[in-house]
Design an enzyme around this catalytic site. Structure first.
Site, PDB file in Angstrom:
ATOM      1  N   HIS A  85      32.261  42.485  31.969  1.00 29.81           N
ATOM      2  CA  HIS A  85      32.100  42.327  33.408  1.00 29.81           C
ATOM      3  C   HIS A  85      33.139  41.390  34.015  1.00 29.81           C
ATOM      4  O   HIS A  85      33.712  40.533  33.353  1.00 29.81           O
ATOM      5  CB  HIS A  85      30.699  41.802  33.772  1.00 29.81           C
ATOM      6  CG  HIS A  85      30.137  40.829  32.796  1.00 29.81           C
ATOM      7  ND1 HIS A  85      28.816  40.827  32.420  1.00 29.81           N
ATOM      8  CD2 HIS A  85      30.715  39.821  32.095  1.00 29.81           C
ATOM      9  CE1 HIS A  85      28.594  39.873  31.543  1.00 29.81           C
ATOM     10  NE2 HIS A  85      29.736  39.245  31.337  1.00 29.81           N
ATOM     11  N   ARG A  92      42.995  52.724  37.032  1.00 27.42           N
ATOM     12  CA  ARG A  92      44.027  53.369  37.835  1.00 27.42           C
ATOM     13  C   ARG A  92      45.403  53.231  37.193  1.00 27.42           C
ATOM     14  O   ARG A  92      45.615  52.405  36.308  1.00 27.42           O
ATOM     15  CB  ARG A  92      44.064  52.775  39.254  1.00 27.42           C
ATOM     16  CG  ARG A  92      44.374  51.276  39.312  1.00 27.42           C
ATOM     17  CD  ARG A  92      44.210  50.729  40.721  1.00 27.42           C
ATOM     18  NE  ARG A  92      44.436  49.291  40.793  1.00 27.42           N
ATOM     19  CZ  ARG A  92      45.596  48.730  41.111  1.00 27.42           C
ATOM     20  NH1 ARG A  92      46.649  49.482  41.384  1.00 27.42           N
ATOM     21  NH2 ARG A  92      45.715  47.415  41.171  1.00 27.42           N
ATOM     22  N   TYR A 140      51.565  39.173  38.241  1.00 32.07           N
ATOM     23  CA  TYR A 140      52.492  39.274  39.366  1.00 32.07           C
ATOM     24  C   TYR A 140      52.914  37.884  39.817  1.00 32.07           C
ATOM     25  O   TYR A 140      52.073  37.028  40.122  1.00 32.07           O
ATOM     26  CB  TYR A 140      51.805  40.021  40.512  1.00 32.07           C
ATOM     27  CG  TYR A 140      52.675  40.270  41.719  1.00 32.07           C
ATOM     28  CD1 TYR A 140      53.929  40.852  41.602  1.00 32.07           C
ATOM     29  CD2 TYR A 140      52.233  39.942  42.998  1.00 32.07           C
ATOM     30  CE1 TYR A 140      54.721  41.091  42.710  1.00 32.07           C
ATOM     31  CE2 TYR A 140      53.003  40.186  44.120  1.00 32.07           C
ATOM     32  CZ  TYR A 140      54.253  40.770  43.970  1.00 32.07           C
ATOM     33  OH  TYR A 140      55.028  41.007  45.072  1.00 32.07           O
TER      34      TYR A 140
END
Length: 335
Positions: A238, A208, A262
């Site tokens: 994975h 995304r 973050y």
């Protein structure tokens, strides 16, 4: 004035197109105002018209409401145009379903299925293999290359462009993304991202926010990339999260690796250069750079840059305590 008409098996309450013996268009008769012979006509008014704007505004002032509904019918403009010496014409649409009315959710579904079949069949005629067209959903602005295979339960939407020779397996959702050639994509959610050629992606993958996946990469199951560039011929098999990262070529990302991007206020960038090896269960605390040819050992939390060719190890040294395993396992018996 031009009216778009359609031939319907069941005209229902549609207005009828009335023609003379020569087939010339005379007028539109609303269903509630039709005679029995007019109701038998199966050519209907779709409600789509083309006008000369100036004449439309001029003649619309002449409309009257002397009808069963006590309404002003725009369809009366046919008579008005003819009375003023203007040409009128009714053109029959080739596929009547294209002009179907939508008055409830059932009819909306029927219209959606029509559009779905129209799009899917066109791509199949263009050389795309769609395993089950009734369970494949492709948007009208999507582009797909020849010899791509699309499996059922797949949604491809927005401005997506897919190249040739790809295999899009079951469960994929692709939105506003560009995909190259000869990729195998399995059960992946890909939005606003670009994929190169000859990659293997998924299953259960999420890309995304402007990801860029270069040629020859392998990204496996339960992996999420966000705003990340993944260099060519690299592997991430994975259980990994990469956010706000630039990753080079020939890189291995071990199971459970996380870019910790973050800090509660800001997002920070991680750079992993070419030919690096990142072991399992590694945390890269951004901002941080792992330079070319470096190795990060499994279980390490990286808080500062790793220089070229170095190995970073940041874990507690293991200590084995003799006999403690037996004591631990026997604690239930002691109770």
């Amino acid at each position: 004035m031009v009216v778009l008409s359609a031939i319907m098996e069941d005209p229902k309450a549609y207005g009828r197109i009335i023609r003379d013996e020569t087939g010339s268009f005379l007028r539109i008769a609303e269903a509630k105002d039709c005679s029995p012979s007019e109701l038998a006509v199966n050519e209907i008014n779709t409600g789509i018209y083309a006008f000369d704007n100036q004449k439309l505004f001029a003649y619309s002032k002449l409309l009257k409401n002397d009808n069963a509904q006590n309404e002003y019918y725009i369809t009366d403009l046919v008579d008005i145009f003819r009375q003023h010496g203007q040409r009128v014409k009714a053109v029959v649409i080739k596929d009547s379903d294209e002009a179907m009315g939508i008055n409830d959710r059932v009819e909306l579904y029927q219209a959606s299925k029509w559009l779905q079949r129209k799009i899917n069949y066109q791509w199949m005629r263009n050389g795309v293999t769609i395993i089950e067209p009734e369970m494949t959903f492709i948007g009208p602005d999507v582009k797909i290359g020849m010899d791509t295979i699309i499996y059922p339960n797949t949604f491809i939407e927005g401005k997506t462009v897919i190249g040739s020779g790809n295999t899009i397996r079951t469960g994929c959702y692709i939105l506003n993304s560009a995909i190259g050639d000869r990729n195998i994509i399995d059960n992946a959610r890909i939005t606003d991202s670009r994929i190169g050629n000859d990659t293997r992606l998924g299953p259960w993958l999420h890309l995304r926010m402007n990801c860029l996946i270069h040629d020859g990469n392998r990204i496996g199951n339960f992996v999420e990339f966000k705003h990340t560039e993944f260099g060519g011929h690299s592997n991430c098999a994975h259980l990994t999260y990469c956010g706000d990262a630039t990753i080079g070529k020939h890189v291995n990302l071990g199971c459970g690796m996380v870019t910790v991007n973050y800090d509660g206020v800001n997002k920070w960038h991680t750079t992993i250069e070419d030919d690096t090896f990142i072991g399992c269960n590694v945390n890269l605390i951004a901002p941080v750079t792992v330079k070319k040819g470096a190795v990060v050992a499994a279980g390490t939390t990286v808080t500062m840059d790793v220089d070229q060719g170095d190995m970073a190890i940041g874990r507690v040294r293991q200590e084995n305590k003799t006999g403690y395993g037996i004591k631990y396992m026997d604690k239930e018996k002691i109770k």
